[in-house]
Design a protein around this motif. Structure first.
Motif, PDB file in Angstrom:
ATOM      1  N   GLY A 124       0.817  -1.211   0.000  1.00 14.33           N
ATOM      2  CA  GLY A 124       0.000   0.000   0.000  1.00 14.33           C
ATOM      3  C   GLY A 124       0.849   1.257   0.000  1.00 14.33           C
ATOM      4  O   GLY A 124       0.544   2.231  -0.703  1.00 14.33           O
ATOM      5  N   SER A 125       1.931   1.244   0.772  1.00 13.35           N
ATOM      6  CA  SER A 125       2.817   2.410   0.840  1.00 13.35           C
ATOM      7  C   SER A 125       3.538   2.636  -0.485  1.00 13.35           C
ATOM      8  O   SER A 125       3.694   3.780  -0.936  1.00 13.35           O
ATOM      9  CB  SER A 125       3.841   2.224   1.967  1.00 13.35           C
ATOM     10  OG  SER A 125       3.195   2.136   3.225  1.00 13.35           O
ATOM     11  N   VAL A 126       3.970   1.542  -1.114  1.00 10.38           N
ATOM     12  CA  VAL A 126       4.639   1.670  -2.411  1.00 10.38           C
ATOM     13  C   VAL A 126       3.656   2.167  -3.471  1.00 10.38           C
ATOM     14  O   VAL A 126       3.984   3.028  -4.295  1.00 10.38           O
ATOM     15  CB  VAL A 126       5.266   0.324  -2.838  1.00 10.38           C
ATOM     16  CG1 VAL A 126       5.832   0.424  -4.257  1.00 10.38           C
ATOM     17  CG2 VAL A 126       6.368  -0.080  -1.864  1.00 10.38           C
ATOM     18  N   THR A 127       2.425   1.626  -3.448  1.00  7.89           N
ATOM     19  CA  THR A 127       1.394   2.081  -4.382  1.00  7.89           C
ATOM     20  C   THR A 127       1.101   3.562  -4.188  1.00  7.89           C
ATOM     21  O   THR A 127       0.996   4.325  -5.158  1.00  7.89           O
ATOM     22  CB  THR A 127       0.099   1.269  -4.185  1.00  7.89           C
ATOM     23  OG1 THR A 127       0.362  -0.113  -4.402  1.00  7.89           O
ATOM     24  CG2 THR A 127      -0.981   1.727  -5.156  1.00  7.89           C
ATOM     25  N   TYR A 128       0.973   3.976  -2.939  1.00  8.49           N
ATOM     26  CA  TYR A 128       0.729   5.392  -2.618  1.00  8.49           C
ATOM     27  C   TYR A 128       1.869   6.260  -3.144  1.00  8.49           C
ATOM     28  O   TYR A 128       1.639   7.309  -3.763  1.00  8.49           O
ATOM     29  CB  TYR A 128       0.583   5.550  -1.103  1.00  8.49           C
ATOM     30  CG  TYR A 128       0.393   6.981  -0.644  1.00  8.49           C
ATOM     31  CD1 TYR A 128      -0.884   7.501  -0.450  1.00  8.49           C
ATOM     32  CD2 TYR A 128       1.490   7.810  -0.407  1.00  8.49           C
ATOM     33  CE1 TYR A 128      -1.066   8.811  -0.029  1.00  8.49           C
ATOM     34  CE2 TYR A 128       1.321   9.125   0.005  1.00  8.49           C
ATOM     35  CZ  TYR A 128       0.045   9.623   0.196  1.00  8.49           C
ATOM     36  OH  TYR A 128      -0.127  10.927   0.602  1.00  8.49           O
ATOM     37  N   THR A 129       3.095   5.821  -2.915  1.00  7.13           N
ATOM     38  CA  THR A 129       4.264   6.587  -3.349  1.00  7.13           C
ATOM     39  C   THR A 129       4.313   6.724  -4.865  1.00  7.13           C
ATOM     40  O   THR A 129       4.586   7.810  -5.397  1.00  7.13           O
ATOM     41  CB  THR A 129       5.552   5.914  -2.847  1.00  7.13           C
ATOM     42  OG1 THR A 129       5.516   5.828  -1.415  1.00  7.13           O
ATOM     43  CG2 THR A 129       6.787   6.707  -3.271  1.00  7.13           C
ATOM     44  N   MET A 130       4.021   5.632  -5.564  1.00  4.19           N
ATOM     45  CA  MET A 130       4.057   5.670  -7.029  1.00  4.19           C
ATOM     46  C   MET A 130       2.944   6.548  -7.589  1.00  4.19           C
ATOM     47  O   MET A 130       3.163   7.324  -8.530  1.00  4.19           O
ATOM     48  CB  MET A 130       3.946   4.251  -7.590  1.00  4.19           C
ATOM     49  CG  MET A 130       5.138   3.361  -7.279  1.00  4.19           C
ATOM     50  SD  MET A 130       5.006   1.717  -8.031  1.00  4.19           S
ATOM     51  CE  MET A 130       5.305   2.121  -9.758  1.00  4.19           C
ATOM     52  N   LEU A 131       1.744   6.439  -7.014  1.00  3.67           N
ATOM     53  CA  LEU A 131       0.586   7.167  -7.537  1.00  3.67           C
ATOM     54  C   LEU A 131       0.623   8.658  -7.233  1.00  3.67           C
ATOM     55  O   LEU A 131       0.254   9.482  -8.071  1.00  3.67           O
ATOM     56  CB  LEU A 131      -0.703   6.576  -6.959  1.00  3.67           C
ATOM     57  CG  LEU A 131      -1.441   5.509  -7.763  1.00  3.67           C
ATOM     58  CD1 LEU A 131      -2.674   5.051  -7.012  1.00  3.67           C
ATOM     59  CD2 LEU A 131      -1.811   5.996  -9.150  1.00  3.67           C
ATOM     60  N   TYR A 132       1.073   9.002  -6.030  1.00  2.94           N
ATOM     61  CA  TYR A 132       0.882  10.373  -5.572  1.00  2.94           C
ATOM     62  C   TYR A 132       2.167  11.160  -5.337  1.00  2.94           C
ATOM     63  O   TYR A 132       2.107  12.358  -5.062  1.00  2.94           O
ATOM     64  CB  TYR A 132       0.058  10.367  -4.278  1.00  2.94           C
ATOM     65  CG  TYR A 132      -1.256   9.647  -4.425  1.00  2.94           C
ATOM     66  CD1 TYR A 132      -2.192  10.068  -5.367  1.00  2.94           C
ATOM     67  CD2 TYR A 132      -1.566   8.542  -3.644  1.00  2.94           C
ATOM     68  CE1 TYR A 132      -3.398   9.413  -5.515  1.00  2.94           C
ATOM     69  CE2 TYR A 132      -2.774   7.881  -3.779  1.00  2.94           C
ATOM     70  CZ  TYR A 132      -3.688   8.316  -4.725  1.00  2.94           C
ATOM     71  OH  TYR A 132      -4.883   7.667  -4.876  1.00  2.94           O
ATOM     72  N   ILE A 133       3.319  10.499  -5.442  1.00  2.14           N
ATOM     73  CA  ILE A 133       4.582  11.212  -5.233  1.00  2.14           C
ATOM     74  C   ILE A 133       5.489  11.105  -6.462  1.00  2.14           C
ATOM     75  O   ILE A 133       5.898  12.118  -7.038  1.00  2.14           O
ATOM     76  CB  ILE A 133       5.320  10.669  -3.985  1.00  2.14           C
ATOM     77  CG1 ILE A 133       4.453  10.860  -2.734  1.00  2.14           C
ATOM     78  CG2 ILE A 133       6.667  11.371  -3.808  1.00  2.14           C
ATOM     79  CD1 ILE A 133       5.058  10.283  -1.466  1.00  2.14           C
ATOM     80  N   LEU A 134       5.784   9.879  -6.880  1.00  2.00           N
ATOM     81  CA  LEU A 134       6.720   9.689  -7.991  1.00  2.00           C
ATOM     82  C   LEU A 134       6.078   9.903  -9.356  1.00  2.00           C
ATOM     83  O   LEU A 134       6.662  10.564 -10.223  1.00  2.00           O
ATOM     84  CB  LEU A 134       7.325   8.279  -7.918  1.00  2.00           C
ATOM     85  CG  LEU A 134       8.138   7.952  -6.667  1.00  2.00           C
ATOM     86  CD1 LEU A 134       8.635   6.509  -6.718  1.00  2.00           C
ATOM     87  CD2 LEU A 134       9.322   8.914  -6.535  1.00  2.00           C
ATOM     88  N   TYR A 135       4.885   9.343  -9.551  1.00  2.00           N
ATOM     89  CA  TYR A 135       4.240   9.390 -10.870  1.00  2.00           C
ATOM     90  C   TYR A 135       2.769   9.786 -10.742  1.00  2.00           C
ATOM     91  O   TYR A 135       1.878   9.006 -11.087  1.00  2.00           O
ATOM     92  CB  TYR A 135       4.349   8.029 -11.566  1.00  2.00           C
ATOM     93  CG  TYR A 135       5.740   7.448 -11.566  1.00  2.00           C
ATOM     94  CD1 TYR A 135       6.720   7.945 -12.420  1.00  2.00           C
ATOM     95  CD2 TYR A 135       6.072   6.409 -10.696  1.00  2.00           C
ATOM     96  CE1 TYR A 135       8.001   7.412 -12.417  1.00  2.00           C
ATOM     97  CE2 TYR A 135       7.351   5.870 -10.687  1.00  2.00           C
ATOM     98  CZ  TYR A 135       8.315   6.384 -11.547  1.00  2.00           C
ATOM     99  OH  TYR A 135       9.582   5.859 -11.533  1.00  2.00           O
ATOM    100  N   PRO A 136       2.485  10.977 -10.259  1.00  2.00           N
ATOM    101  CA  PRO A 136       1.080  11.385 -10.090  1.00  2.00           C
ATOM    102  C   PRO A 136       0.364  11.514 -11.429  1.00  2.00           C
ATOM    103  O   PRO A 136       0.943  11.950 -12.424  1.00  2.00           O
ATOM    104  CB  PRO A 136       1.190  12.744  -9.390  1.00  2.00           C
ATOM    105  CG  PRO A 136       2.539  13.261  -9.779  1.00  2.00           C
ATOM    106  CD  PRO A 136       3.419  12.048  -9.874  1.00  2.00           C
ATOM    107  N   GLY A 137      -0.905  11.109 -11.436  1.00  2.00           N
ATOM    108  CA  GLY A 137      -1.719  11.217 -12.644  1.00  2.00           C
ATOM    109  C   GLY A 137      -2.967  12.013 -12.361  1.00  2.00           C
ATOM    110  O   GLY A 137      -3.003  12.836 -11.441  1.00  2.00           O
ATOM    111  N   LYS A 138      -4.015  11.742 -13.108  1.00  2.00           N
ATOM    112  CA  LYS A 138      -5.252  12.512 -12.983  1.00  2.00           C
ATOM    113  C   LYS A 138      -6.209  11.924 -11.963  1.00  2.00           C
ATOM    114  O   LYS A 138      -7.054  12.616 -11.428  1.00  2.00           O
ATOM    115  CB  LYS A 138      -5.962  12.590 -14.347  1.00  2.00           C
ATOM    116  CG  LYS A 138      -5.160  13.352 -15.391  1.00  2.00           C
ATOM    117  CD  LYS A 138      -5.910  13.377 -16.711  1.00  2.00           C
ATOM    118  CE  LYS A 138      -5.107  14.107 -17.782  1.00  2.00           C
ATOM    119  NZ  LYS A 138      -5.820  14.109 -19.081  1.00  2.00           N
ATOM    120  N   ILE A 139      -6.115  10.608 -11.718  1.00  2.00           N
ATOM    121  CA  ILE A 139      -7.054   9.963 -10.799  1.00  2.00           C
ATOM    122  C   ILE A 139      -6.537  10.084  -9.387  1.00  2.00           C
ATOM    123  O   ILE A 139      -5.395   9.769  -9.101  1.00  2.00           O
ATOM    124  CB  ILE A 139      -7.257   8.474 -11.157  1.00  2.00           C
ATOM    125  CG1 ILE A 139      -7.998   8.364 -12.481  1.00  2.00           C
ATOM    126  CG2 ILE A 139      -8.042   7.751 -10.076  1.00  2.00           C
ATOM    127  CD1 ILE A 139      -8.262   6.952 -12.917  1.00  2.00           C
TER     128      ILE A 139
END
Length: 238
Positions: A222-237
């Protein structure tokens, strides 16, 4: 409620309020369960019982409602617009990681229910002191069938209420059917488990350790997913 969860989060990342609350609660619950595991190791049975019971019930209520409101797993795989990295990274890293995370979420929630029930079934008291009972726990297929029938009725009612409020979706149907299938597998495994570990104390310790590992791995994914989605590679969703 859904619109409120979509507001900007409080961690200062690209995450929404819902994502930040989820990450915060996941951290809190993981910390509580680690404390509970330490209590069990120290034979602090009463403190362990109430901490784990309260933590698991709260976790079940929170994350069940959270995922029903936000449909995070469904939302995050609807398209690459939710992920700002490359297509290759999305296909070969993010999606497998997210799939594993969602699977662990389901297993974790099911194991929470199972361990709550097992905790009460396995407990014993000696002069008012709570402990794990050195007894044999066996459940018949007939009893499992009745329990599974009741759970199926509840899940179908939940699905019907979702359809009534938000309309029918084949993806939603697959989610609920998948949950039923997983529960059916768990009950089937229970028959095997009670043959391998018929002793209540042994079963509780082994499955408790397994559940603890699941929650720790779940926190990492969950932490890795959060980091990828919202810190390293943020998108529109969000």
């Amino acid at each position: 409620m859904l619109e409120w969860l979509k507001q900007p989060g409080f961690f200062g990342t690209h995450a929404t309020l819902g994502a930040d609350i989820s990450q915060l609660m996941a951290t809190l619950f993981t910390g509580l369960f680690i404390i509970g595991w330490v209590q069990a190791r120290r034979r602090q049975a009463d403190a362990h019982h109430w901490l784990m019971l309260g933590g698991m019930v709260t976790m079940l209520v929170f994350f069940t409602n959270y995922y029903l409101f936000r449909q995070l797993g469904v939302l995050a795989v609807e398209g690459k617009e939710g992920f700002g990295g490359s297509q290759d990274l999305y296909d070969h890293v993010f999606i497998p990681l997210l799939t594993l995370h969602i699977l662990l979420v389901i297993i974790g929630l099911v194991m929470a229910v199972y361990m709550i029930v097992l905790g009460f079934r396995a407990q014993a008291f000696d002069q008012g002191k709570r402990m794990l009972g050195n007894v044999t726990l066996l459940t018949s297929w007939g009893k499992i069938g009745k329990i599974f029938g009741g759970i199926t009725a509840v899940i179908l009612l939940l699905f019907a209420s979702r359809v009534a409020s938000a309309g029918f979706s084949s993806r939603k149907l697959m989610v609920y059917l998948g949950l039923l299938l997983l529960i059916a597998i768990v009950f089937s495994v229970e028959i095997t488990i009670q043959r391998i570990w018929p002793n209540a104390e042994r079963r509780h310790r082994v499955l408790g350790r397994f559940t603890m590992i699941i929650y720790c791995v779940l926190f990492v994914t969950g932490s890795v997913t959060y980091t990828m989605l919202y810190i390293l590679y943020p998108g529109k969703i969000g």
